[in-house]
Motif scaffolding. Structure first.
Motif, PDB file in Angstrom:
ATOM      1  N   ASP A  99      47.835  48.218  15.323  1.00 38.29           N
ATOM      2  CA  ASP A  99      47.814  47.735  13.930  1.00 38.29           C
ATOM      3  C   ASP A  99      46.387  47.645  13.424  1.00 38.29           C
ATOM      4  O   ASP A  99      46.064  48.084  12.315  1.00 38.29           O
ATOM      5  CB  ASP A  99      48.434  46.329  13.845  1.00 38.29           C
ATOM      6  N   ILE A 100      45.537  47.048  14.253  1.00 40.03           N
ATOM      7  CA  ILE A 100      44.152  46.814  13.839  1.00 40.03           C
ATOM      8  C   ILE A 100      43.408  48.136  13.678  1.00 40.03           C
ATOM      9  O   ILE A 100      42.664  48.334  12.718  1.00 40.03           O
ATOM     10  CB  ILE A 100      43.448  45.875  14.843  1.00 40.03           C
ATOM     11  N   LEU A 101      43.665  49.057  14.618  1.00 35.81           N
ATOM     12  CA  LEU A 101      43.012  50.373  14.506  1.00 35.81           C
ATOM     13  C   LEU A 101      43.458  51.085  13.230  1.00 35.81           C
ATOM     14  O   LEU A 101      42.646  51.703  12.535  1.00 35.81           O
ATOM     15  CB  LEU A 101      43.332  51.227  15.729  1.00 35.81           C
ATOM     16  N   ALA A 102      44.751  50.955  12.916  1.00 33.65           N
ATOM     17  CA  ALA A 102      45.259  51.587  11.693  1.00 33.65           C
ATOM     18  C   ALA A 102      44.606  50.948  10.471  1.00 33.65           C
ATOM     19  O   ALA A 102      44.291  51.619   9.488  1.00 33.65           O
ATOM     20  CB  ALA A 102      46.775  51.442  11.626  1.00 33.65           C
ATOM     21  N   LEU A 103      44.369  49.652  10.578  1.00 28.00           N
ATOM     22  CA  LEU A 103      43.777  48.902   9.464  1.00 28.00           C
ATOM     23  C   LEU A 103      42.355  49.369   9.149  1.00 28.00           C
ATOM     24  O   LEU A 103      41.939  49.402   7.990  1.00 28.00           O
ATOM     25  CB  LEU A 103      43.735  47.429   9.894  1.00 28.00           C
ATOM     26  N   VAL A 104      41.602  49.711  10.192  1.00 26.65           N
ATOM     27  CA  VAL A 104      40.219  50.131   9.948  1.00 26.65           C
ATOM     28  C   VAL A 104      40.132  51.647   9.712  1.00 26.65           C
ATOM     29  O   VAL A 104      39.041  52.204   9.670  1.00 26.65           O
ATOM     30  CB  VAL A 104      39.251  49.708  11.081  1.00 26.65           C
ATOM     31  N   GLY A 105      41.286  52.290   9.576  1.00 26.43           N
ATOM     32  CA  GLY A 105      41.269  53.702   9.184  1.00 26.43           C
ATOM     33  C   GLY A 105      41.328  54.684  10.337  1.00 26.43           C
ATOM     34  O   GLY A 105      40.932  55.834  10.183  1.00 26.43           O
ATOM     35  N   ALA A 106      41.833  54.221  11.501  1.00 33.52           N
ATOM     36  CA  ALA A 106      41.971  55.165  12.617  1.00 33.52           C
ATOM     37  C   ALA A 106      43.190  56.036  12.365  1.00 33.52           C
ATOM     38  O   ALA A 106      44.233  55.533  11.958  1.00 33.52           O
ATOM     39  CB  ALA A 106      42.150  54.400  13.919  1.00 33.52           C
ATOM     40  N   SER A 107      43.057  57.333  12.609  1.00 35.22           N
ATOM     41  CA  SER A 107      44.211  58.219  12.476  1.00 35.22           C
ATOM     42  C   SER A 107      45.137  57.962  13.666  1.00 35.22           C
ATOM     43  O   SER A 107      44.743  57.329  14.648  1.00 35.22           O
ATOM     44  CB  SER A 107      43.751  59.667  12.478  1.00 35.22           C
ATOM     45  N   ARG A 108      46.349  58.481  13.585  1.00 35.59           N
ATOM     46  CA  ARG A 108      47.289  58.307  14.706  1.00 35.59           C
ATOM     47  C   ARG A 108      46.735  58.941  15.973  1.00 35.59           C
ATOM     48  O   ARG A 108      46.903  58.425  17.062  1.00 35.59           O
ATOM     49  CB  ARG A 108      48.632  58.941  14.353  1.00 35.59           C
ATOM     50  N   THR A 109      46.049  60.073  15.801  1.00 39.51           N
ATOM     51  CA  THR A 109      45.469  60.743  16.965  1.00 39.51           C
ATOM     52  C   THR A 109      44.398  59.865  17.590  1.00 39.51           C
ATOM     53  O   THR A 109      44.364  59.658  18.803  1.00 39.51           O
ATOM     54  CB  THR A 109      44.845  62.091  16.537  1.00 39.51           C
ATOM     55  N   PHE A 110      43.496  59.340  16.729  1.00 41.98           N
ATOM     56  CA  PHE A 110      42.391  58.512  17.227  1.00 41.98           C
ATOM     57  C   PHE A 110      42.935  57.303  17.997  1.00 41.98           C
ATOM     58  O   PHE A 110      42.439  56.963  19.072  1.00 41.98           O
ATOM     59  CB  PHE A 110      41.544  58.039  16.035  1.00 41.98           C
ATOM     60  N   ALA A 111      43.996  56.688  17.459  1.00 43.42           N
ATOM     61  CA  ALA A 111      44.559  55.517  18.124  1.00 43.42           C
ATOM     62  C   ALA A 111      45.340  55.920  19.371  1.00 43.42           C
ATOM     63  O   ALA A 111      45.413  55.159  20.336  1.00 43.42           O
ATOM     64  CB  ALA A 111      45.462  54.761  17.145  1.00 43.42           C
ATOM     65  N   GLY A 112      45.912  57.137  19.357  1.00 42.63           N
ATOM     66  CA  GLY A 112      46.790  57.550  20.453  1.00 42.63           C
ATOM     67  C   GLY A 112      46.073  58.129  21.658  1.00 42.63           C
ATOM     68  O   GLY A 112      46.536  57.968  22.783  1.00 42.63           O
ATOM     69  N   VAL A 113      44.925  58.781  21.436  1.00 42.33           N
ATOM     70  CA  VAL A 113      44.238  59.464  22.545  1.00 42.33           C
ATOM     71  C   VAL A 113      43.920  58.519  23.720  1.00 42.33           C
ATOM     72  O   VAL A 113      44.153  58.887  24.882  1.00 42.33           O
ATOM     73  CB  VAL A 113      42.983  60.209  22.045  1.00 42.33           C
ATOM     74  N   PRO A 114      43.428  57.289  23.480  1.00 40.89           N
ATOM     75  CA  PRO A 114      43.170  56.418  24.633  1.00 40.89           C
ATOM     76  C   PRO A 114      44.424  56.153  25.471  1.00 40.89           C
ATOM     77  O   PRO A 114      44.339  56.064  26.698  1.00 40.89           O
ATOM     78  CB  PRO A 114      42.664  55.118  23.996  1.00 40.89           C
ATOM     79  N   PHE A 115      45.595  56.073  24.817  1.00 44.14           N
ATOM     80  CA  PHE A 115      46.834  55.867  25.571  1.00 44.14           C
ATOM     81  C   PHE A 115      47.161  57.097  26.422  1.00 44.14           C
ATOM     82  O   PHE A 115      47.613  56.970  27.552  1.00 44.14           O
ATOM     83  CB  PHE A 115      47.993  55.571  24.615  1.00 44.14           C
ATOM     84  N   LEU A 116      46.916  58.294  25.847  1.00 47.34           N
ATOM     85  CA  LEU A 116      47.145  59.524  26.615  1.00 47.34           C
ATOM     86  C   LEU A 116      46.220  59.555  27.825  1.00 47.34           C
ATOM     87  O   LEU A 116      46.618  59.906  28.934  1.00 47.34           O
ATOM     88  CB  LEU A 116      46.889  60.759  25.749  1.00 47.34           C
ATOM     89  N   LEU A 117      44.958  59.169  27.590  1.00 50.66           N
ATOM     90  CA  LEU A 117      43.978  59.147  28.688  1.00 50.66           C
ATOM     91  C   LEU A 117      44.380  58.133  29.749  1.00 50.66           C
ATOM     92  O   LEU A 117      44.221  58.394  30.953  1.00 50.66           O
ATOM     93  CB  LEU A 117      42.603  58.763  28.141  1.00 50.66           C
ATOM     94  N   GLU A 118      44.874  56.983  29.296  1.00 56.09           N
ATOM     95  CA  GLU A 118      45.347  55.980  30.254  1.00 56.09           C
ATOM     96  C   GLU A 118      46.431  56.573  31.142  1.00 56.09           C
ATOM     97  O   GLU A 118      46.418  56.391  32.357  1.00 56.09           O
ATOM     98  CB  GLU A 118      45.932  54.773  29.507  1.00 56.09           C
ATOM     99  N   GLY A 119      47.374  57.288  30.510  1.00 52.89           N
ATOM    100  CA  GLY A 119      48.456  57.933  31.255  1.00 52.89           C
ATOM    101  C   GLY A 119      47.905  58.927  32.259  1.00 52.89           C
ATOM    102  O   GLY A 119      48.319  58.965  33.414  1.00 52.89           O
ATOM    103  N   LEU A 120      46.917  59.707  31.803  1.00 48.93           N
ATOM    104  CA  LEU A 120      46.300  60.717  32.667  1.00 48.93           C
ATOM    105  C   LEU A 120      45.635  60.050  33.872  1.00 48.93           C
ATOM    106  O   LEU A 120      45.802  60.473  35.020  1.00 48.93           O
ATOM    107  CB  LEU A 120      45.269  61.504  31.857  1.00 48.93           C
ATOM    108  N   LEU A 121      44.892  58.973  33.608  1.00 42.82           N
ATOM    109  CA  LEU A 121      44.200  58.266  34.696  1.00 42.82           C
ATOM    110  C   LEU A 121      45.209  57.642  35.656  1.00 42.82           C
ATOM    111  O   LEU A 121      45.044  57.709  36.881  1.00 42.82           O
ATOM    112  CB  LEU A 121      43.277  57.181  34.126  1.00 42.82           C
ATOM    113  N   GLN A 122      46.276  57.044  35.090  1.00 38.79           N
ATOM    114  CA  GLN A 122      47.306  56.447  35.950  1.00 38.79           C
ATOM    115  C   GLN A 122      47.957  57.528  36.807  1.00 38.79           C
ATOM    116  O   GLN A 122      48.215  57.316  37.995  1.00 38.79           O
ATOM    117  CB  GLN A 122      48.372  55.765  35.091  1.00 38.79           C
TER     118      GLN A 122
END
Lengths: 305, 240
Positions: free
Chosen positions: A213-236
């Motif tokens: 929510d907060i990332l969306a509020l400051v103007g993060a695109s869905r990709t920008f907000a989503g990439v760290p989650f993808l990376l987390e998955g990759l690292l896991q």
């Protein structure tokens, strides 16, 4: 360095920092995802270990094999000489040993042991004379043996050529079956792991909805907000893969004394070996893929701001 | 309705926010906002007042594109955002700072990381981010708390972090929804002063509040909403 490159590097650094921060923020959920992936990959790893070792048998088997050329029963002494020089000239053949009818009978008698007396009743020695051809080490594959056998088969005076092809093709069939079963089981396990990982990561996304929510509020695109989650998955996924290989190694070493009979049933006298580098990499790569795909599924299905 | 405002002398008189006959309905037949028309000029400071349910939060949500109007137009900086595509929303938000009553800070990140996120979204280089974040935290008096986590801060400090985050990328518009609702009177003044200073530097500031004492104290333009309609538009000079 161009400004565009710097931008990419800064972005990558930010994504990596965010992913690590995310993992640290929810250690228990992350651990569950890693353990799930590791368990699924451990089972897949066991299959891969078996298959790799059985493959080894076929490769190594060739090294101890010879091509046996059975001659017709009534072959003349001078023909034996001719055969010997002919077989020696075949490319790759390094040794030719002639086994006469008498020698064959002796060997047979020796092999049957106590029951050798039964052979005394024979009027005539039924065993044919033969040549045993051994091949250069580099050419001792099943394929090379088959080629040599093919080039001899049909020569006048040659009755039959054998290189244990039936045993080999039987083992190959068994191996193919094991491969199919392994691939099917591996696929099912990987799919189950994928669902569990997607579910686990979806939980972390829900737990961190505020962050999205907060990332969306400051103007993060869905990709920008989503990439760290993808990376987390990759690292896991990578962590799950590495853990699975480590666990497999420990189990393999610990259980080796207790599994010796099983190994010798499958492999004969070929000693078992741990996963090859390629196998190890495959396990880690499958883990990474599972983690990445699990995150992607979770991100696609989770309701996001 | 077009309202000329005071307090904007020397600034461009172009309206930066134009709302034309905007309505927002969540359920058929009921309106959270109804046929609202207003203009706000660049650099203006506007209070948005009204009782609970008057439509203050809904109007702010329409302005930063968290909601779309059911009818009417909303023109921000000359662009109609009433039918903005989802993909275009992030770019709009990067030009708007938003402050909430509940601060909306990332608890897992430090004060400076919370402020930095608004610049990271823009792809500003890390060195520049560090410099701008430090300077912003200095402005809100929190430079000594930059490595702390939000939960170790007081409410007033957390709201200052939130304001720092909203202002660090120098937005043209700052929207604040009851920013002092959780704070005691002393801290309220501290926060309001920060918002008033942003307005003095050229940012258009819109603050939703029901604290009439605050409105009297600052004497800025006041848009009074009631039942989703604009009940009153009182220019700033009446208070000064």
């Amino acid at each position: 360095m161009r400004i565009g490159d710097q931008f990419t590097i800064h972005r990558a650094q930010y994504f990596l920092r965010s992913a690590v921060a995310g993992l640290r923020a929810s250690p228990v959920t992350s651990l569950v995802a890693v353990v799930t992936i590791a368990m699924a990959l451990l089972l897949i790893g066991v299959f891969l270990l078996l298959l790799e070792n059985m493959d080894q048998v076929l490769d190594r088997f060739g090294e101890s094999l010879v091509v046996t050329v059975y001659l017709e029963n009534n072959v003349a002494e001078e023909d034996v000489q001719a055969f010997q020089s002919r077989f020696s000239s075949i490319e790759g053949v390094v040794g030719t040993v002639f086994v006469s009818k008498e020698e064959a009978l002796d060997r047979f008698r020796h092999r049957v042991g106590d029951q050798g007396g039964l052979l005394d009743g024979l009027d005539e020695n039924p065993l044919p004379p033969s040549f045993e051809l051994s091949l250069e080490k580099e050419r001792s594959s099943i394929e090379s043996l088959a080629l040599v056998a093919q080039s001899i088969d049909g020569i006048p005076g040659v009755d039959e050529v054998s290189y244990a092809q039936e045993w080999v093709s039987g083992y190959e069939n068994f191996l193919s079956l094991a491969r199919v079963i392994g691939a099917a089981l591996g696929g099912v396990l990987a799919f189950a792991a994928l669902l569990i990982v997607a579910n686990t990561i979806q939980l972390t996304i829900y737990a961190r909805r505020d962050e999205l929510d907060i990332l969306a509020l400051v103007g993060a695109s869905r990709t920008f907000a989503g990439v760290p989650f993808l990376l987390e998955g990759l690292l896991q996924g990578c962590a799950g893969g590495v853990s699975a290989v480590a666990l497999l190694y420990v189990l393999y070493e610990l259980l080796l004394p207790y599994t010796a009979a099983g190994w010798s049933f499958l492999l004969g006298n070929v000693p078992p070996q741990f996963l090859s580098d390629a196998g190890t990499l495959l396990i880690v790569a499958v883990g990474a893929g599972l983690g990445l795909l699990g995150s992607a599924v979770a991100l696609t299905t989770a309701k996001r701001p | 309705m077009s309202v000329g405002t005071t307090g904007t002398a020397g600034r461009s008189s172009d309206p930066i926010i134009r709302v034309y006959h905007a309505s927002k309905s969540y359920l058929p037949g009921t309106f959270a906002l109804h046929d609202l028309t207003l203009e706000v000029h660049r650099g203006e400071f506007v209070f948005l007042t009204g009782p609970s349910g008057a439509g203050k939060t809904t109007l702010l949500k329409l302005l930063f594109s968290a909601e779309r109007p059911t009818e009417g137009q909303i023109i921000l900086r000359g662009r109609n955002i009433a039918r903005l595509s989802a993909a275009a929303v992030p770019a709009l938000r990067r030009r708007i700072g938003v402050v909430f009553q509940d601060y909306k800070l990332l608890q897992s990140r430090t004060v400076e990381e919370n402020v930095a996120v608004a610049l990271e979204v823009l792809g500003v280089p890390p060195r520049e981010i560090r410099a701008r974040v430090f300077s912003m935290l200095k402005q809100v008096g929190l430079q000594h708390r930059r490595t702390h986590h939000p939960l170790s801060l007081s409410g007033g400090e957390q709201q200052r972090v939130s304001i720092a985050r909203a202002l660090v990328n120098e937005p043209e518009i700052l929207l604040a929804d009851e920013p002092t609702g959780n704070l005691d009177p002393e801290l309220t003044i501290e926060i309001m002063d920060l918002l008033a200073n942003a307005s003095l530097r050229g940012t258009t500031v819109m603050v939703a509040t029901h604290d009439l004492g605050l409105i009297d104290r600052y004497g800025k333009r006041r848009l009074a909403l009631e039942g989703g309609r604009l009940k009153d538009d009182i220019p700033a000079h009446r208070f000064t």
